[in-house]
Design a protein around this motif. Structure first.
Motif, PDB file in Angstrom:
ATOM      1  N   ILE A  35       0.884  -1.035   0.046  1.00  0.00           N
ATOM      2  CA  ILE A  35       0.044   0.140  -0.135  1.00  0.00           C
ATOM      3  C   ILE A  35       0.737   1.276  -0.213  1.00  0.00           C
ATOM      4  O   ILE A  35       0.450   2.143  -0.592  1.00  0.00           O
ATOM      5  N   ALA A  36       2.085   1.273   0.922  1.00  0.00           N
ATOM      6  CA  ALA A  36       2.868   2.481   0.791  1.00  0.00           C
ATOM      7  C   ALA A  36       3.219   2.798  -0.572  1.00  0.00           C
ATOM      8  O   ALA A  36       3.749   3.685  -1.008  1.00  0.00           O
ATOM      9  N   HIS A  37       3.829   1.706  -1.349  1.00  0.00           N
ATOM     10  CA  HIS A  37       4.161   1.923  -2.760  1.00  0.00           C
ATOM     11  C   HIS A  37       3.196   2.473  -3.542  1.00  0.00           C
ATOM     12  O   HIS A  37       3.511   3.483  -4.541  1.00  0.00           O
ATOM     13  N   MET A  38       2.007   1.935  -3.441  1.00  0.00           N
ATOM     14  CA  MET A  38       0.962   2.687  -4.215  1.00  0.00           C
ATOM     15  C   MET A  38       0.405   3.801  -3.900  1.00  0.00           C
ATOM     16  O   MET A  38       0.354   4.807  -4.858  1.00  0.00           O
ATOM     17  N   VAL A  39       0.597   4.561  -2.389  1.00  0.00           N
ATOM     18  CA  VAL A  39       0.520   5.982  -2.153  1.00  0.00           C
ATOM     19  C   VAL A  39       1.502   6.564  -2.960  1.00  0.00           C
ATOM     20  O   VAL A  39       1.428   7.645  -3.330  1.00  0.00           O
ATOM     21  N   GLU A  41       3.581   6.241  -5.341  1.00  0.00           N
ATOM     22  CA  GLU A  41       3.424   6.199  -6.652  1.00  0.00           C
ATOM     23  C   GLU A  41       2.469   7.248  -7.069  1.00  0.00           C
ATOM     24  O   GLU A  41       2.502   8.112  -8.032  1.00  0.00           O
ATOM     25  N   HIS A  42       1.387   7.217  -6.395  1.00  0.00           N
ATOM     26  CA  HIS A  42       0.123   8.111  -6.665  1.00  0.00           C
ATOM     27  C   HIS A  42       0.440   9.660  -6.492  1.00  0.00           C
ATOM     28  O   HIS A  42       0.251  10.332  -7.077  1.00  0.00           O
ATOM     29  N   GLY A  47       7.783   5.869 -10.530  1.00  0.00           N
ATOM     30  CA  GLY A  47       7.793   4.422 -10.174  1.00  0.00           C
ATOM     31  C   GLY A  47       8.551   4.052  -9.263  1.00  0.00           C
ATOM     32  O   GLY A  47       9.320   4.675  -8.789  1.00  0.00           O
ATOM     33  N   LYS A  48       8.365   2.665  -9.171  1.00  0.00           N
ATOM     34  CA  LYS A  48       9.291   2.143  -7.930  1.00  0.00           C
ATOM     35  C   LYS A  48      10.840   2.233  -8.028  1.00  0.00           C
ATOM     36  O   LYS A  48      11.635   2.822  -7.145  1.00  0.00           O
TER      37      LYS A  48
END
Length: 294
Positions: A35-39, A41-42, A47-48
């Motif tokens: 979830i932290a990665h998605m937040v 990136e948003h 990107g990662k």
């Protein structure tokens, strides 16, 4: 402490650590990290790999505020897909809002079943009833570009989301309003070779067993059916499909795992042929296909 930390100049790396810590009491470590990665990136648009390269980059004040609001929403158990406004399905990124269900991996299996069965066929006319975000018909269109594909929903808000997805992904799907429980509207449908539906199928008594992330935020209109009539939508759609499916056509349903046998019995009683009950990758009854005689 929460607000003071957020107003400091967080870097991308420290923001990641802060998010996972803030979610530690809600999600396990792996899900919190995802979830932290998605937040991030948003919020950052990176990107990662870019976030790793630029891990010491400080968040802007605007990004810091967005992070604060995202964490507060996540702590209220709001699904991450509604916070970012997007969800991936069948290799495509869809817009999602609280007006539509968040696409599920199990439904990807339903799409793949339809696509595999339709391979090599031409001039197909396909309809998805209860389309929500449009993920089913748009994904089918992406795999079967020669098919004429439509999606219908009772919710005008859902249809707005579906149309936005069709435009964004540049896939030509026709969307229109339809109440599947309205016999007059159902009788006015055109004829199709394939009808698909993932209708509401969760009984009200099952709500107590669901995660709050689902029943607290996703649209009840698309989720629940009365305890005393769990097959309400299947019956209405299947009765209409007997007349609206062309000879040799097929009806596909996603189903509640608890009512697989009941849906099969319903379809048998209506005279459908070649009924197949299929399990998802968790081994649960999840999909049904039924045919019209040639």
């Amino acid at each position: 402490m929460f607000a003071k930390i957020l107003f400091l100049a967080l870097t991308i790396q420290s923001a990641f650590t802060f998010i996972t810590g803030a979610l530690g009491d809600i999600y396990d470590a792996r899900e919190a990290a995802s979830i932290a990665h998605m937040v991030l990136e948003h919020i950052t648009g990176l990107g990662k790999l870019d976030r790793i390269v630029h891990k010491e980059r400080k968040l802007t004040p605007e990004q810091n505020d967005a992070l604060k609001h995202a964490i507060a929403a996540l702590q209220r158990l709001e699904p991450i897909q509604y916070i970012t406004g997007s969800a991936w399905f069948y290799g495509l990124e869809f817009n999602v809002t609280p007006a539509v269900l968040i696409p599920r991996p199990e439904t990807e299996e339903l799409v793949e079943w339809v696509v595999q069965d339709a391979a090599g066929k031409t001039d197909l006319r396909i309809l998805d009833i209860g389309t929500g975000s449009g993920c089913i018909p748009i994904s089918v269109k992406s795999a079967l570009p020669a098919a004429s594909v439509s999606g219908a929903d009772v919710s005008e808000e859902a249809l707005e989301v579906a149309r936005s997805n069709s435009e964004k992904l540049k896939l030509d799907v026709n969307f229109f309003a339809l109440d599947a429980l309205n016999p007059q509207q159902m009788q006015a449908l055109e004829n199709y070779d394939v009808i698909i539906s993932n209708p509401p199928y969760i009984t009200q008594r099952e709500q107590a067993e669901m995660q709050q992330q689902v029943w607290g935020f996703e649209p009840s209109l698309a989720l629940f059916v009365p305890d005393n009539d769990a097959l309400l939508f299947y019956r209405h759609i299947a009765v209409t499909a007997l007349e609206k499916l062309n000879r040799g056509g097929f009806l596909y349903f996603e189903i509640n795992e608890a009512f697989g046998k009941e849906v099969v019995t319903l379809l048998q009683g209506l005279g459908y042929e070649g009924i197949t009950l299929k399990q998802d990758f968790f081994g649960k009854d999840r999909m049904i296909k039924a045919g019209i005689a040639v």
